[in-house]
Scaffold this motif. Structure first.
Motif, PDB file in Angstrom:
ATOM      1  N   ARG A 123     -14.122  17.070  -5.180  1.00  0.00           N
ATOM      2  CA  ARG A 123     -14.274  15.744  -5.794  1.00  0.00           C
ATOM      3  C   ARG A 123     -15.722  15.517  -6.218  1.00  0.00           C
ATOM      4  NH1 ARG A 123     -10.214  11.481  -3.107  1.00  0.00           N
ATOM      5  NH2 ARG A 123      -8.587  12.924  -2.474  1.00  0.00           N
TER       6      ARG A 123
ATOM      7  N   ARG B   8      -9.685  10.203 -11.453  1.00  0.00           N
ATOM      8  CA  ARG B   8      -8.297  10.028 -11.886  1.00  0.00           C
ATOM      9  C   ARG B   8      -7.967  10.974 -13.043  1.00  0.00           C
ATOM     10  NH1 ARG B   8      -9.397   3.858 -11.614  1.00  0.00           N
ATOM     11  NH2 ARG B   8      -8.926   3.447  -9.431  1.00  0.00           N
TER      12      ARG B   8
ATOM     13  N   PRO C   7     -16.807   2.415 -11.170  1.00  0.00           N
ATOM     14  CA  PRO C   7     -15.694   2.491 -12.136  1.00  0.00           C
ATOM     15  C   PRO C   7     -15.685   3.804 -12.930  1.00  0.00           C
ATOM     16  CG  PRO C   7     -16.720   0.325 -12.219  1.00  0.00           C
ATOM     17  CD  PRO C   7     -17.595   1.187 -11.349  1.00  0.00           C
TER      18      PRO C   7
ATOM     19  N   TRP D  37      -6.964  13.259  -9.154  1.00  0.00           N
ATOM     20  CA  TRP D  37      -6.973  12.660  -7.822  1.00  0.00           C
ATOM     21  C   TRP D  37      -6.497  11.216  -7.925  1.00  0.00           C
ATOM     22  CZ3 TRP D  37     -11.068  16.145  -8.728  1.00  0.00           C
ATOM     23  CH2 TRP D  37     -11.125  17.219  -7.835  1.00  0.00           C
ATOM     24  N   HIS D  38      -5.693  10.790  -6.974  1.00  0.00           N
ATOM     25  CA  HIS D  38      -5.219   9.402  -6.924  1.00  0.00           C
ATOM     26  C   HIS D  38      -6.153   8.638  -6.004  1.00  0.00           C
ATOM     27  CE1 HIS D  38      -1.652  10.513  -9.100  1.00  0.00           C
ATOM     28  NE2 HIS D  38      -1.504  11.540  -8.281  1.00  0.00           N
ATOM     29  N   VAL D  39      -7.241   8.136  -6.573  1.00  0.00           N
ATOM     30  CA  VAL D  39      -8.263   7.426  -5.808  1.00  0.00           C
ATOM     31  C   VAL D  39      -8.301   5.991  -6.302  1.00  0.00           C
ATOM     32  CG1 VAL D  39     -10.707   7.362  -5.186  1.00  0.00           C
ATOM     33  CG2 VAL D  39      -9.597   9.552  -5.602  1.00  0.00           C
ATOM     34  N   SER D  40      -8.125   5.045  -5.380  1.00  0.00           N
ATOM     35  CA  SER D  40      -8.164   3.644  -5.776  1.00  0.00           C
ATOM     36  C   SER D  40      -9.475   2.981  -5.386  1.00  0.00           C
ATOM     37  CB  SER D  40      -6.992   2.884  -5.158  1.00  0.00           C
ATOM     38  OG  SER D  40      -7.075   2.933  -3.747  1.00  0.00           O
ATOM     39  N   SER D  41     -10.184   3.552  -4.403  1.00  0.00           N
ATOM     40  CA  SER D  41     -11.468   2.957  -4.020  1.00  0.00           C
ATOM     41  C   SER D  41     -12.450   4.053  -3.613  1.00  0.00           C
ATOM     42  CB  SER D  41     -11.294   1.947  -2.892  1.00  0.00           C
ATOM     43  OG  SER D  41     -10.866   2.586  -1.716  1.00  0.00           O
TER      44      SER D  41
ATOM     45  N   LEU E 146     -14.593   6.694 -10.498  1.00  0.00           N
ATOM     46  CA  LEU E 146     -13.153   6.623 -10.258  1.00  0.00           C
ATOM     47  C   LEU E 146     -12.365   7.109 -11.473  1.00  0.00           C
ATOM     48  CD1 LEU E 146     -12.749   3.230  -8.350  1.00  0.00           C
ATOM     49  CD2 LEU E 146     -12.480   5.541  -7.421  1.00  0.00           C
TER      50      LEU E 146
ATOM     51  N   GLU F  43      -6.022   7.175  -0.539  1.00  0.00           N
ATOM     52  CA  GLU F  43      -6.552   6.883  -1.865  1.00  0.00           C
ATOM     53  C   GLU F  43      -7.994   6.398  -1.810  1.00  0.00           C
ATOM     54  OE1 GLU F  43      -3.976   4.371  -4.115  1.00  0.00           O
ATOM     55  OE2 GLU F  43      -2.292   5.756  -3.975  1.00  0.00           O
ATOM     56  N   GLU F  44      -8.652   6.587  -0.696  1.00  0.00           N
ATOM     57  CA  GLU F  44     -10.044   6.159  -0.552  1.00  0.00           C
ATOM     58  C   GLU F  44     -10.930   7.380  -0.320  1.00  0.00           C
ATOM     59  OE1 GLU F  44     -11.595   2.473   1.632  1.00  0.00           O
ATOM     60  OE2 GLU F  44     -11.839   4.106   3.072  1.00  0.00           O
ATOM     61  N   TRP F  45     -12.092   7.374  -0.958  1.00  0.00           N
ATOM     62  CA  TRP F  45     -13.059   8.457  -0.790  1.00  0.00           C
ATOM     63  C   TRP F  45     -14.406   7.844  -0.502  1.00  0.00           C
ATOM     64  CZ3 TRP F  45     -16.071  11.333  -4.993  1.00  0.00           C
ATOM     65  CH2 TRP F  45     -16.697  12.451  -4.458  1.00  0.00           C
TER      66      TRP F  45
END
Length: 101
Positions: free
Chosen positions: A33, A84, A77, A88-92, A80, A57-59
């Motif tokens: 990542r 994506r 932003p 990777w499915h990262v929301s935060s 992220l 979904e957090e890194w």
């Protein structure tokens, strides 16, 4: 009692233990990542940024100073979006300052 101990490499020990194998996979994922976003991070900050844990979904990114953390928080932003885009499915994304000991 005479026992022989056969030394193992770190790779062998990791592969033999499900717990260590899972930990090694998480470390590889976090490093991948960071490689995916490192070209977005200003050159002067790159050396001070380390990949932290990824949970769901957090890194987390680890940085050495509050100033670096502030700059990276402004870039969340964009970081992220790159993650994506790369699958990777990262929301935060958390930015944490490493404590000095």
């Amino acid at each position: 009692m005479n026992r022989r101990f056969n030394p193992l490499t770190v790779l062998q020990a990791t592969e033999a233990s499900p717990t260590l194998a899972a930990l090694a996979e998480r470390a590889r994922d976090a490093a991948e990542r960071l490689r995916a976003v490192e070209d977005l991070i200003p050159r002067d900050l790159r050396a001070g940024v380390q990949a932290g844990p990824a949970e769901g979904e957090e890194w987390c990114l680890l940085v050495g100073s509050n100033a670096a953390a502030a700059k990276l928080r402004q870039m969340i932003p964009m970081l992220l979006g790159r993650l994506r885009l790369r699958g990777w499915h990262v929301s935060s994304l958390r930015i944490k300052v490493r404590s000095r000991r």
